[in-house]
Design an enzyme around this catalytic site. Structure first.
Site, PDB file in Angstrom:
ATOM      1  N   GLY A 189      25.841  41.138   8.482  1.00  0.00           N
ATOM      2  CA  GLY A 189      27.021  41.713   7.846  1.00  0.00           C
ATOM      3  C   GLY A 189      28.290  41.670   8.666  1.00  0.00           C
ATOM      4  CB  CYS A 228      35.899  26.618 -19.795  1.00  0.00           C
ATOM      5  SG  CYS A 228      35.982  24.845 -19.920  1.00  0.00           S
TER       6      CYS A 228
HETATM    7  C1  LIG Z   1      22.585  38.822   3.504  1.00  0.00           C
HETATM    8  C2  LIG Z   1      21.763  39.360   4.587  1.00  0.00           C
HETATM    9  C3  LIG Z   1      22.082  39.086   5.912  1.00  0.00           C
HETATM   10  C4  LIG Z   1      23.284  38.286   6.311  1.00  0.00           C
HETATM   11  O1  LIG Z   1      24.483  38.874   5.940  1.00  0.00           O
HETATM   12  P1  LIG Z   1      25.866  38.268   6.466  1.00  0.00           P
HETATM   13  O2  LIG Z   1      26.892  39.110   5.808  1.00  0.00           O
HETATM   14  O3  LIG Z   1      25.921  36.851   6.000  1.00  0.00           O
HETATM   15  O4  LIG Z   1      25.861  38.365   7.944  1.00  0.00           O
HETATM   16  C5  LIG Z   1      21.268  39.591   6.893  1.00  0.00           C
HETATM   17  N1  LIG Z   1      20.171  40.336   6.600  1.00  0.00           N
HETATM   18  C6  LIG Z   1      19.834  40.600   5.325  1.00  0.00           C
HETATM   19  C7  LIG Z   1      18.630  41.406   5.061  1.00  0.00           C
HETATM   20  C8  LIG Z   1      20.612  40.140   4.277  1.00  0.00           C
HETATM   21  O5  LIG Z   1      20.269  40.437   3.030  1.00  0.00           O
END
Ligand SMILES: *Cc1c(COP(=O)(O)O)cnc(C)c1O
Length: 461
Positions: free
Chosen positions: A272, A389
């Protein structure tokens, strides 16, 4: 200090954060791959003009700076030394990229049989693969266990039984992590925050389900409980969300140790980490994040009187996001007069929501630049739209582009590496674009463009 300036108010046609550039030809370095530069107005990446790349593969195309990808992978690996860093393959995965991930010493997360297939084809060590998802079928689990994936992140009570059965049938003990929701709402767009209690992922800590899940895994002779897993959301800039989550997750970790007599060896804090899509965003250096997160966990463990578990994180976007841009060709330019008499220049390109759904899906902001030539024209407020579209088919909501932008010009949109090609669709029977890796003055197609034959292959008449 890092952060994200909230969109706030508009002045006429554009949001207040969007400042008219002193030179609309110049790149804003934080938005672009490390080797990107303008040479006489032409965008170069990996030592060659993107115009030369797309002269070979056509547009739209994703251009991936291999050095930049590897640099960001190494930056996380080195900053989080002593952790396992899992690259979240769902952001973007291909055989070449999975190999780079392994070569740079990272582990890899997958969340479907398709992603697992790519990882195994790239000969990623199965022990370094984590397997995610809230609805893994018995067949998918059998394949994952049989392949020897290092860990499966369990997401429901049903799944605990499913993995235990599969592992027992195959005569192995499968390491698992229990995904928990800490009830933390990360400071980000509502649709991409994933740690509310009212959501499909994980076991809630507050309800007691997470403790019960750990208890059931520990009871099973074909499962090995490695630790807890918490992922609080996406495009996060500030470690305060991880701090609250770590406190709640470690409290559960300590409770499992004291009540179930099991000291969990690991803890995963998810991904994240935010990136810069526009000048609004100011992401932190991985070294700063590592330092803050390690301090948070270390302090919390000391307060609880427990040993610090082995840590892992799962960045996706922060590695691949900035390393790619999308190159489009301008098809039409239209001036639209708005209420109040101001005008907006609509620039239509040869792709759109089929190669970048994030603007429509998350109201995401992007930026862009004229990539094929220098212009001395005064900048105008422009909106880059696709050819699909849907009136919501917008790629870049607000950007200053040179006022002489015209059909045939190339436009490049930075920051499209994560959840761009990975979320691409065939809407309007669009052919999904190629991904072209550039490095040291050479380019290599790592995912080719789809063909009409690819589309027709599934249409059995
Ligand atoms: C989507 C996700 C990530 C990666 O998230 P980013 O925002 O791309 O860093 C990591 N762990 C889990 C469990 C996820 O669902």
């Amino acid at each position: 200090m890092t952060g994200h300036v909230s969109p706030g108010s508009f002045t006429g046609t554009s949001p207040v954060w969007l400042r008219e550039p002193s030179d609309a030809n110049a790149l804003v370095p934080v938005l672009w791959p490390r080797t990107a530069q303008k040479v006489d107005g032409a965008l170069h990446i990996g030592g060659l003009p993107v115009a030369d790349v797309v002269a070979n593969v056509n547009t739209p195309a994703f251009v991936l700076d291999e050095d930049d990808f590897r640099f960001r992978a190494r930056a996380f690996r080195d900053a989080f030394a002593g952790y396992d860093v899992y690259y979240a393959g769902k952001a973007f995965i291909s055989t070449a990229v999975a190999r780079w991930v392994a070569e740079e010493g990272l582990h890899l997360d997958v969340c479907s049989d398709g992603e697992l297939t790519v990882a195994l084809r790239a000969e990623v060590d199965p022990k370094h693969i984590g397997y995610h998802g809230n609805n893994k079928s018995a067949m998918e689990l059998r394949r994952a266990v049989d392949a020897g994936v290092g860990r499966i992140i369990v997401d429901s009570f049903v799944e605990i039984e499913r993995i235990a059965d599969v592992a027992a049938q195959l005569g192995v003990v499968q390491p698992v992590m229990v995904r928990v929701t800490a009830g933390v709402e990360a400071h980000t767009h509502e649709f991409i925050a994933t740690a509310h209690e009212d959501q499909k992922f994980g076991f809630s800590i507050g309800s007691g389900d997470a403790f019960e899940a750990a208890r059931r895994v520990l009871e099973s002779s074909s499962l090995e409980l490695r630790g807890l897993h918490s992922h609080i959301g996406s495009q996060i800039f500030d470690t305060s969300g991880w701090e609250v989550a770590a406190r709640r997750v470690l409290a559960l970790h300590a409770r499992i140790a004291s009540e179930l007599g099991h000291a969990l060896p690991e803890l995963d804090l998810g991904g994240g980490f935010g990136i810069a899509y526009t000048t609004q965003d100011d992401p932190a250096d991985p070294a700063v994040l590592a330092d803050q997160i390690t301090k948070i966990v270390t302090g919390e463990c000391a307060a609880l009187g427990i040993e610090r578990p082995h840590l892992s994180i799962e960045p996706g976007r922060a590695i691949v996001g900035p390393s790619m841009c999308t190159v489009y060709t301008v098809g039409t330019v239209k001036e639209v007069t708005l209420d109040g008499g101001a005008s907006r220049t609509y620039v239509s390109v040869d792709g759109g929501m089929s190669d970048n759904i994030r603007t429509a899906l998350y109201d995401a902001d992007y930026s862009c630049t004229l990539a094929s030539r220098h212009s001395d024209a005064d900048p105008v407020i422009a909106r880059v739209v696709g050819k699909h579209c849907e009136s919501g088919d917008i790629v870049v909501k607000h950007e200053f582009l040179p006022g002489d932008i015209r059909p045939g010009d190339l436009i490049a949109v930075p920051g499209t590496g994560a959840y761009g090609r990975a979320m691409a669709s065939n809407y309007n029977h669009a052919l999904r674009p190629p991904v072209v890796a550039v490095k040291d003055g050479a380019f290599r197609v790592i995912v080719r463009r789809e063909t009409v034959d690819d589309l027709l292959a599934t249409d059995v008449g």
